[in-house]
Design an enzyme around this catalytic site. Structure first.
Site, PDB file in Angstrom:
ATOM      1  N   ASN A 209       0.851  -1.206   0.000  1.00  0.00           N
ATOM      2  CA  ASN A 209       0.000   0.000   0.000  1.00  0.00           C
ATOM      3  C   ASN A 209       0.880   1.248   0.000  1.00  0.00           C
ATOM      4  OD1 ASN A 209       0.587   0.803   2.825  1.00  0.00           O
ATOM      5  ND2 ASN A 209      -0.360  -1.183   3.245  1.00  0.00           N
ATOM      6  N   ASP A 278      -3.626  -6.577   5.094  1.00  0.00           N
ATOM      7  CA  ASP A 278      -4.573  -7.511   5.725  1.00  0.00           C
ATOM      8  C   ASP A 278      -4.518  -8.884   5.058  1.00  0.00           C
ATOM      9  OD1 ASP A 278      -5.791  -5.933   7.715  1.00  0.00           O
ATOM     10  OD2 ASP A 278      -6.809  -4.796   6.129  1.00  0.00           O
ATOM     11  N   LYS A 288      10.016 -16.511 -11.075  1.00  0.00           N
ATOM     12  CA  LYS A 288       9.111 -15.489 -11.618  1.00  0.00           C
ATOM     13  C   LYS A 288       7.978 -16.169 -12.400  1.00  0.00           C
ATOM     14  CE  LYS A 288       9.014 -11.622 -14.800  1.00  0.00           C
ATOM     15  NZ  LYS A 288       9.730 -10.896 -15.832  1.00  0.00           N
ATOM     16  N   PHE A 322      -4.707   3.123  14.778  1.00  0.00           N
ATOM     17  CA  PHE A 322      -5.102   4.084  13.747  1.00  0.00           C
ATOM     18  C   PHE A 322      -6.235   3.445  12.964  1.00  0.00           C
ATOM     19  CE2 PHE A 322      -2.316   7.807  12.970  1.00  0.00           C
ATOM     20  CZ  PHE A 322      -1.471   7.662  14.056  1.00  0.00           C
ATOM     21  N   LYS A 336     -13.556  -0.383  15.577  1.00  0.00           N
ATOM     22  CA  LYS A 336     -12.195  -0.947  15.667  1.00  0.00           C
ATOM     23  C   LYS A 336     -11.673  -0.811  17.093  1.00  0.00           C
ATOM     24  CE  LYS A 336     -10.663  -0.669  10.918  1.00  0.00           C
ATOM     25  NZ  LYS A 336     -10.176   0.121   9.839  1.00  0.00           N
ATOM     26  N   LYS A 340     -11.014  -4.253  19.127  1.00  0.00           N
ATOM     27  CA  LYS A 340      -9.603  -4.611  19.329  1.00  0.00           C
ATOM     28  C   LYS A 340      -9.117  -4.225  20.733  1.00  0.00           C
ATOM     29  CE  LYS A 340      -8.582  -4.182  14.367  1.00  0.00           C
ATOM     30  NZ  LYS A 340      -7.544  -4.033  13.363  1.00  0.00           N
TER      31      LYS A 340
HETATM   32  O1  PMT Z   1       2.787   6.146   6.568  1.00  0.00           O
HETATM   33  P1  PMT Z   1       2.155   7.442   6.079  1.00  0.00           P
HETATM   34  O2  PMT Z   1       2.356   7.643   4.585  1.00  0.00           O
HETATM   35  O3  PMT Z   1       2.596   8.631   6.898  1.00  0.00           O
HETATM   36  O4  PMT Z   1       0.565   7.305   6.250  1.00  0.00           O
HETATM   37  C1  PMT Z   1      -0.019   7.282   7.509  1.00  0.00           C
HETATM   38  C2  PMT Z   1      -1.123   6.223   7.600  1.00  0.00           C
HETATM   39  C3  PMT Z   1      -2.266   6.598   6.681  1.00  0.00           C
HETATM   40  C4  PMT Z   1      -0.569   4.831   7.222  1.00  0.00           C
HETATM   41  C5  PMT Z   1      -1.593   6.199   9.114  1.00  0.00           C
HETATM   42  O5  PMT Z   1      -2.075   7.475   9.443  1.00  0.00           O
HETATM   43  C6  PMT Z   1      -2.680   5.168   9.327  1.00  0.00           C
HETATM   44  O6  PMT Z   1      -3.864   5.416   9.178  1.00  0.00           O
HETATM   45  N1  PMT Z   1      -2.278   3.923   9.735  1.00  0.00           N
HETATM   46  C7  PMT Z   1      -3.184   2.764   9.828  1.00  0.00           C
HETATM   47  C8  PMT Z   1      -3.406   2.142   8.478  1.00  0.00           C
HETATM   48  C9  PMT Z   1      -4.265   0.905   8.570  1.00  0.00           C
HETATM   49  O7  PMT Z   1      -3.782  -0.185   8.393  1.00  0.00           O
HETATM   50  O8  PMT Z   1      -5.503   1.144   8.938  1.00  0.00           O
HETATM   51  P2  PMT Z   1      -6.621  -0.001   9.184  1.00  0.00           P
HETATM   52  O9  PMT Z   1      -7.858   0.768   9.457  1.00  0.00           O
HETATM   53  O10 PMT Z   1      -6.614  -0.950   8.023  1.00  0.00           O
HETATM   54  O11 PMT Z   1      -6.123  -0.771  10.461  1.00  0.00           O
HETATM   55  C10 PMT Z   1      -6.549  -0.432  11.773  1.00  0.00           C
HETATM   56  C11 PMT Z   1      -5.421  -0.629  12.768  1.00  0.00           C
HETATM   57  O12 PMT Z   1      -5.070  -2.034  12.805  1.00  0.00           O
HETATM   58  C12 PMT Z   1      -4.146   0.126  12.455  1.00  0.00           C
HETATM   59  O13 PMT Z   1      -3.617   0.640  13.668  1.00  0.00           O
HETATM   60  C13 PMT Z   1      -3.236  -0.946  11.867  1.00  0.00           C
HETATM   61  O14 PMT Z   1      -1.858  -0.657  12.168  1.00  0.00           O
HETATM   62  C14 PMT Z   1      -3.705  -2.203  12.577  1.00  0.00           C
HETATM   63  N2  PMT Z   1      -3.552  -3.438  11.793  1.00  0.00           N
HETATM   64  C15 PMT Z   1      -4.108  -3.549  10.548  1.00  0.00           C
HETATM   65  C16 PMT Z   1      -3.991  -4.728   9.849  1.00  0.00           C
HETATM   66  C17 PMT Z   1      -3.308  -5.827  10.453  1.00  0.00           C
HETATM   67  N3  PMT Z   1      -3.177  -6.964   9.814  1.00  0.00           N
HETATM   68  N4  PMT Z   1      -2.778  -5.691  11.678  1.00  0.00           N
HETATM   69  C18 PMT Z   1      -2.895  -4.512  12.366  1.00  0.00           C
HETATM   70  O15 PMT Z   1      -2.400  -4.387  13.488  1.00  0.00           O
END
Ligand code: PMT
Length: 393
Positions: A209, A278, A288, A322, A336, A340
Site C-alpha cells: 500500500n 490484511d 518469476k 489508527f 475498531k 480490538k
Molecule cells: O505512513 P504514512 O504515509 O505517513 O501514512 C499514515 C497512515 C495513513 C498509514 C496512518 O495514518 C494510518 O492510518 N495507519 C493505519 C493504516 C491501517 O492499516 O488502517 P486499518 O484501518 O486498516 O487498520 C486499523 C489498525 O489495525 C491500524 O492501527 C493498523 O496498524 C492495525 N492493523 C491492521 C492490519 C493488520 N493486519 N494488523 C494490524 O495491526
C-alpha cells in the site's frame, strides 16, 4: 513567551534564506532577543540590513571587521546563546561542523557554544540523500546536535523530494518546545509501528500500500524527544533512520506480527501507525511467474491482525490504533477501538485532500475509550505526533 531568551540565528547560503526572515519575525513577536550571524554566501541572497531591521540587532557577517562591542564577538555570542539555530542549514555548513572546520564567524561561534545547536537543513534532494551528507548528519546527531527535518515538495531547482526547509511556523514551535521541554515520557517504553508491509508472490511482484512511514516516524521522534525509550518496527520505507531509536526492520505483516508480539509484553505504550497488509498471497512462487494469455488470479489469504492480538493479551499496556477509512469514519473507527480492545484510536479519512498516506500532513479525529471525541484541522504529521502523545497523557 520567549522573553529574556537569547537566540543566536545562523543563516547560511541557500534560496530558503528568505524564510529565515519569517522565522526572525515570528521569534521577535514572541519577544525573543535575536542575534543573527550570516555567512558570506547567505548575504548574497538577502542583505544583512533585512535581518538587522527584523531582529532590531546588529548582524554579524565578517569575522575580521571591527567589532561593535570590544569583546571577542564569536565568543561573546557563543556564551550569550540560550539556543543556537541554523536556518537554513546548507550541506556545506553541516559538513564543516561535523568535521571540526571553523573558518568563519558562524562556524567558529557554533564550535565555541555550549548552547543546544539545532540545524534546519534545506538543500537539493540528491544532496540531502547523499551518503556523505547523511553521515555528517549522523555524526552530529550522535553528538547531541538536533535537526529539524526538511519537508518533501517541489524545490527551487525544480526537483521534487525531501530538502524543502521546514515550515517557519514549525521551526518556531520547535524552539518554544525546546524551552518548555516536556519530558513526560521519561522512563516509558514506547513501541511504534510504521510504514507498509510487502507481501510477495514471486521474486518480482508483491502487494502493498501507499504508506510512507512518515506518521509513525514522526511519533517515534517526538516520543524520543520526550524521554521515552522507543522501539520502532518499520516496514520498508525510504525515510532516514532516526538516531537514538531502536529500529527493527520488517517486510511482511507476519514479520511485523512476530516482532510486535516479542516487544509488546515489556512495553508501556503501543502505537500502531503502520499499514500492515490484511491479506497475503496464498503461496509464493520461487521463480518469476511467466505471463500467459488471458487473466491471472492470485488467491489471497488473511494475515494476522496484530492490533487485535495485542488487545487480547494486554494487561497494563496502553494501546493506540489508527483507522484509515474512506467512509463512515466515526462508526468504523469506534468499532475498531471496541473490537480490538484499544484505549484510543486516531481516525484519518484517507480520501480527504492532505490526509492519510504519503504526504507531510494529516487530518484526524481522535476517539478514546471513555467516549471522548476530538477533531483536529489539517496539520503537519510532526505537529500531529505531539498532539497524539499529549492525548495519551
Ligand atoms: O505512513 P504514512 O504515509 O505517513 O501514512 C499514515 C497512515 C495513513 C498509514 C496512518 O495514518 C494510518 O492510518 N495507519 C493505519 C493504516 C491501517 O492499516 O488502517 P486499518 O484501518 O486498516 O487498520 C486499523 C489498525 O489495525 C491500524 O492501527 C493498523 O496498524 C492495525 N492493523 C491492521 C492490519 C493488520 N493486519 N494488523 C494490524 O495491526
Amino acid at each position: 513567551m520567549l522573553k529574556n531568551k537569547n537566540i543566536v540565528l545562523g543563516v547560511t547560503g541557500g534560496i530558503a534564506v528568505y524564510k529565515a526572515v519569517d522565522v526572525v519575525s515570528r521569534l521577535k513577536k514572541l519577544n525573543a532577543n535575536i542575534d543573527v550571524i550570516m555567512t558570506d554566501s547567505a548575504s548574497k541572497f538577502v542583505t544583512p540590513l533585512t535581518f538587522q531591521s527584523m531582529s532590531q540587532n546588529h548582524v554579524t557577517v565578517d569575522m575580521f571587521k571591527e567589532p561593535v562591542n570590544w569583546d571577542i564577538e564569536h565568543i561573546s555570542l557563543a556564551k550569550k546563546a540560550d539556543i543556537f539555530l541554523i536556518v537554513p542549514a546548507t550541506a556545506n555548513v553541516i559538513g564543516k561542523v561535523a568535521n571540526g572546520i571553523a573558518d568563519d564567524m558562524l562556524t567558529t561561534t557554533i564550535m565555541a557554544t555550549k548552547a543546544k545547536v539545532i540545524f534546519a537543513p534545506a538543500m537539493n534532494t540528491q544532496m540531502y540523500l547523499n551518503p556523505i551528507f547523511k553521515n555528517n548528519m549522523k555524526v552530529l546527531q550522535e553528538l547531541d546536535y538536533e535537526f529539524i527535518s526538511p519537508e518533501e515538495g517541489r524545490l527551487a531547482c525544480g526537483d521534487i523530494g525531501p530538502g524543502k526547509l521546514a515550515d517557519p511556523e514549525y521551526i518556531v514551535k520547535y524552539v518554544i518546545d525546546h524551552f518548555n521541554k516536556k519530558k513526560d515520557l521519561e522512563g516509558k517504553k514506547v513501541l511504534i509501528t510504521a510504514g507498509p508491509t510487502i507481501e510477495a508472490f514471486d521474486p518480482v511482484r508483491y502487494i502493498s500500500n501507499h504508506s510512507s512511514g512518515k506518521m509513525g516516524y514522526s511519533i517515534a521522534e517526538e516520543a524520543k524527544n520526550r524521554g521515552a525509550n522507543v522501539t520502532l518496527i518499520s516496514g520498508p520505507t525510504k525515510l532516514l533512520k532516526p538516531v537514538g531509536i531502536n529500529i527493527i526492520n520488517v517486510t511482511s505483516t507476519e514479520e511485523m506480527y512476530e516482532e510486535t508480539i516479542k516487544y509488546f509484553k515489556s512495553t508501556d505504550i503501543l502505537i500502531k501507525a503502520a499499514a500492515p497488509s490484511d491479506y497475503k498471497p496464498i503461496s509464493y512462487n520461487k521463480n518469476k511467474i511467466k505471463k500467459s494469455e488471458g487473466s491471472m488470479h492470485i488467491e489471497l489469504t488473511r494475515n494476522p491482525d496484530i492490533l487485535e492480538k495485542c488487545g487480547e493479551i494486554k494487561d497494563s499496556q496502553i494501546i493506540i490504533g489508527f483507522a484509515a477509512e474512506t467512509e463512515n469514519i466515526e462508526e468504523y473507527a469506534i468499532n475498531k477501538m471496541e473490537n480490538k480492545n484499544l484505549d484510543m484510536i486516531v481516525a484519518n479519512n484517507i480520501a480527504e485532500e492532505g490526509a492519510g498516506f504519503k504526504g507531510d500532513t494529516n487530518k484526524v479525529i481522535i476517539f478514546n475509550n471513555s467516549g471522548k471525541k476530538k477533531e483536529y484541522p489539517l496539520m503537519s504529521k510532526k505537529n500531529l505526533a505531539k498532539i497524539i502523545l499529549d492525548n495519551i497523557k
